[in-house]
Scaffold this active site. Sequence first.
Site, PDB file in Angstrom:
ATOM      1  N   SER A 151       3.861 -17.544  14.752  1.00  0.00           N
ATOM      2  CA  SER A 151       2.607 -16.902  15.145  1.00  0.00           C
ATOM      3  C   SER A 151       1.618 -17.125  14.011  1.00  0.00           C
ATOM      4  CB  SER A 151       2.808 -15.409  15.432  1.00  0.00           C
ATOM      5  OG  SER A 151       3.492 -14.785  14.378  1.00  0.00           O
TER       6      SER A 151
ATOM      7  N   GLU B  18      -2.137 -15.959  12.157  1.00  0.00           N
ATOM      8  CA  GLU B  18      -3.145 -14.909  12.029  1.00  0.00           C
ATOM      9  C   GLU B  18      -4.481 -15.507  11.585  1.00  0.00           C
ATOM     10  OE1 GLU B  18      -1.891 -11.142  10.272  1.00  0.00           O
ATOM     11  OE2 GLU B  18      -3.681 -11.247   9.006  1.00  0.00           O
TER      12      GLU B  18
ATOM     13  N   ASP C 192      -7.135   0.684   5.704  1.00  0.00           N
ATOM     14  CA  ASP C 192      -7.374   1.222   4.361  1.00  0.00           C
ATOM     15  C   ASP C 192      -8.757   1.834   4.274  1.00  0.00           C
ATOM     16  OD1 ASP C 192      -4.965   0.550   2.972  1.00  0.00           O
ATOM     17  OD2 ASP C 192      -5.571  -1.554   3.184  1.00  0.00           O
TER      18      ASP C 192
ATOM     19  N   PHE D  82      -5.659 -10.696  -4.843  1.00  0.00           N
ATOM     20  CA  PHE D  82      -5.386 -10.003  -3.594  1.00  0.00           C
ATOM     21  C   PHE D  82      -3.997  -9.350  -3.641  1.00  0.00           C
ATOM     22  CE2 PHE D  82      -4.543  -9.981   1.088  1.00  0.00           C
ATOM     23  CZ  PHE D  82      -5.533  -9.055   1.372  1.00  0.00           C
TER      24      PHE D  82
ATOM     25  N   HIS E 288       5.440 -15.667  10.717  1.00  0.00           N
ATOM     26  CA  HIS E 288       4.034 -15.346  10.978  1.00  0.00           C
ATOM     27  C   HIS E 288       3.222 -15.907   9.806  1.00  0.00           C
ATOM     28  CE1 HIS E 288       0.697 -12.866  12.571  1.00  0.00           C
ATOM     29  NE2 HIS E 288       0.402 -12.581  11.317  1.00  0.00           N
TER      30      HIS E 288
HETATM   31  P1  FAD Z   1       1.294   3.156   7.926  1.00  0.00           P
HETATM   32  O1  FAD Z   1       2.504   2.604   8.562  1.00  0.00           O
HETATM   33  O2  FAD Z   1       0.623   4.315   8.599  1.00  0.00           O
HETATM   34  O3  FAD Z   1       1.713   3.579   6.440  1.00  0.00           O
HETATM   35  C1  FAD Z   1       0.714   3.776   5.443  1.00  0.00           C
HETATM   36  C2  FAD Z   1       1.303   4.561   4.293  1.00  0.00           C
HETATM   37  O4  FAD Z   1       1.445   5.924   4.665  1.00  0.00           O
HETATM   38  C3  FAD Z   1       2.702   4.120   3.854  1.00  0.00           C
HETATM   39  O5  FAD Z   1       2.778   4.312   2.469  1.00  0.00           O
HETATM   40  C4  FAD Z   1       3.607   5.076   4.589  1.00  0.00           C
HETATM   41  O6  FAD Z   1       4.863   5.183   3.952  1.00  0.00           O
HETATM   42  C5  FAD Z   1       2.789   6.351   4.536  1.00  0.00           C
HETATM   43  N1  FAD Z   1       3.001   7.290   5.650  1.00  0.00           N
HETATM   44  C6  FAD Z   1       3.148   6.973   6.945  1.00  0.00           C
HETATM   45  N2  FAD Z   1       3.281   8.113   7.696  1.00  0.00           N
HETATM   46  C7  FAD Z   1       3.193   9.134   6.817  1.00  0.00           C
HETATM   47  C8  FAD Z   1       3.215  10.547   6.963  1.00  0.00           C
HETATM   48  N3  FAD Z   1       3.376  11.147   8.152  1.00  0.00           N
HETATM   49  N4  FAD Z   1       3.070  11.299   5.853  1.00  0.00           N
HETATM   50  C9  FAD Z   1       2.890  10.751   4.637  1.00  0.00           C
HETATM   51  N5  FAD Z   1       2.864   9.393   4.423  1.00  0.00           N
HETATM   52  C10 FAD Z   1       2.996   8.611   5.517  1.00  0.00           C
HETATM   53  N6  FAD Z   1      -5.659  -3.910   7.472  1.00  0.00           N
HETATM   54  C11 FAD Z   1      -6.842  -3.936   8.146  1.00  0.00           C
HETATM   55  O7  FAD Z   1      -7.772  -3.184   7.811  1.00  0.00           O
HETATM   56  N7  FAD Z   1      -7.025  -4.794   9.207  1.00  0.00           N
HETATM   57  C12 FAD Z   1      -6.050  -5.627   9.644  1.00  0.00           C
HETATM   58  O8  FAD Z   1      -6.257  -6.389  10.592  1.00  0.00           O
HETATM   59  C13 FAD Z   1      -4.790  -5.623   8.954  1.00  0.00           C
HETATM   60  N8  FAD Z   1      -3.767  -6.425   9.351  1.00  0.00           N
HETATM   61  C14 FAD Z   1      -2.548  -6.347   8.716  1.00  0.00           C
HETATM   62  C15 FAD Z   1      -1.485  -7.113   9.194  1.00  0.00           C
HETATM   63  C16 FAD Z   1      -0.237  -7.056   8.583  1.00  0.00           C
HETATM   64  C17 FAD Z   1       0.909  -7.875   9.132  1.00  0.00           C
HETATM   65  C18 FAD Z   1      -0.053  -6.232   7.427  1.00  0.00           C
HETATM   66  C19 FAD Z   1       1.276  -6.200   6.723  1.00  0.00           C
HETATM   67  C20 FAD Z   1      -1.113  -5.451   6.950  1.00  0.00           C
HETATM   68  C21 FAD Z   1      -2.358  -5.490   7.590  1.00  0.00           C
HETATM   69  N9  FAD Z   1      -3.433  -4.694   7.171  1.00  0.00           N
HETATM   70  C22 FAD Z   1      -4.629  -4.724   7.846  1.00  0.00           C
HETATM   71  C23 FAD Z   1      -3.300  -3.828   5.981  1.00  0.00           C
HETATM   72  C24 FAD Z   1      -2.887  -2.390   6.347  1.00  0.00           C
HETATM   73  O9  FAD Z   1      -3.892  -1.760   7.106  1.00  0.00           O
HETATM   74  C25 FAD Z   1      -2.657  -1.652   5.029  1.00  0.00           C
HETATM   75  O10 FAD Z   1      -1.539  -2.171   4.353  1.00  0.00           O
HETATM   76  C26 FAD Z   1      -2.583  -0.137   5.124  1.00  0.00           C
HETATM   77  O11 FAD Z   1      -2.649   0.402   3.807  1.00  0.00           O
HETATM   78  C27 FAD Z   1      -1.307   0.409   5.752  1.00  0.00           C
HETATM   79  O12 FAD Z   1      -1.245   0.150   7.079  1.00  0.00           O
HETATM   80  P2  FAD Z   1       0.105   0.475   7.913  1.00  0.00           P
HETATM   81  O13 FAD Z   1      -0.184   0.203   9.322  1.00  0.00           O
HETATM   82  O14 FAD Z   1       1.259  -0.169   7.277  1.00  0.00           O
HETATM   83  O15 FAD Z   1       0.169   2.068   7.654  1.00  0.00           O
END
Ligand code: FAD
Length: 308
Positions: free
Chosen positions: A33, A35, A127, A235, A285
């Site tokens: 895939s 991106e 973020d 980065f 990916h």
């Molecule tokens: P989550 O899974 O919600 O986790 C975030 C943090 O919170 C983790 O440390 C987790 O352990 C903690 N956490 C989760 N639930 C709880 C809870 N209930 N209580 C306390 N802590 C908790 N960013 C963008 O802005 N746009 C994009 O298109 C984008 N694409 C991405 C694609 C991939 C494949 C990856 C790996 C990252 C991407 N990101 C993107 C970055 C991502 O948004 C950041 O890494 C962000 O900081 C975390 O997102 P997440 O979905 O992993 O968050």
Amino acid sequence: MNALAPTLRRWLAGERIGPLPPRDAGQPPPALSFEFFPPKTPALEEQLWACIRRLAPLAPRFVSVTYGAGGSTHERTHATVSRLIRETSLVPAAHLTCVGATREEVDGIARAYWQAGVRHIVALRGDAPSGTAYVPHPGGYAYASDLVAGLRRVADFEVSVAAYPETHPAAVNPAADLDNLKRKLDAGATRAITQYFFDSATYLRFLDRALAAGITAPIVPGIMPVSNFEQAARFSALCGTSVPVWLRDLFEGTENDPEIRRIVASIVAAEQVRTLQANGVDEFHFYTLNRPELTYAIAHILGVRPRG
Ligand code: FAD
């Protein structure tokens, strides 16, 4: 994919396994895939579409389009995904985050994607603007696991989520981060895509830990072909990816020599994917950064050939 190959067991045990074995003649090529990020200017739009045209014949399983920090690229992500649907036979996946929007707004965006024909969402927390700590939007989805559950209520989307072989920088500890991944999968995601990494052993150990925690969904390695080392190092510091000394050494002295840098970059990436492939990984990916050359070359090395 998560079933670890015997070579991995030996490798993790510290045994030197020597040169990588050649691909088996009968081994099917891996699923890929790609991106992309949504372009900001007409020139970048042209670059993206040249990249898409170059990579499309490799028949990726899906192509994903990122969502800018704070939802800043909402329109551009939507426009890119819609054009993919209109003009190609590629299967698009739209990234969607929780940042800066209420649940109703996020649900509305998801509904619009469904109506446009999008069936796959990469669900992320996102973020806060740089330098500030993440605070959930009042009335918004707080974490990616909440977003996954919300998307599943909107429509029957295929949902992918993020995973962190080196642990998310804000996680309390690696076990809590793995629990979080499990929550996202339990909420209805069917695949995780990892943050990029340079040390294959880190990813393979992560797979092992995920398997021990009862995670059986595919955890697809995110591969970042490095073409600009300094930029990649900056980065990586932001997103918590370690930059090994050997990688820095390999690129040292290539700053003003793009041709040599490209060759070094292909060798580094080829070695990484071949190591993973030799350990049973059959899905990759690629973070293409809207540039096709390195991704195409690495796919070729993995045994993927253009179709049609
Ligand atoms: P989550 O899974 O919600 O986790 C975030 C943090 O919170 C983790 O440390 C987790 O352990 C903690 N956490 C989760 N639930 C709880 C809870 N209930 N209580 C306390 N802590 C908790 N960013 C963008 O802005 N746009 C994009 O298109 C984008 N694409 C991405 C694609 C991939 C494949 C990856 C790996 C990252 C991407 N990101 C993107 C970055 C991502 O948004 C950041 O890494 C962000 O900081 C975390 O997102 P997440 O979905 O992993 O968050």
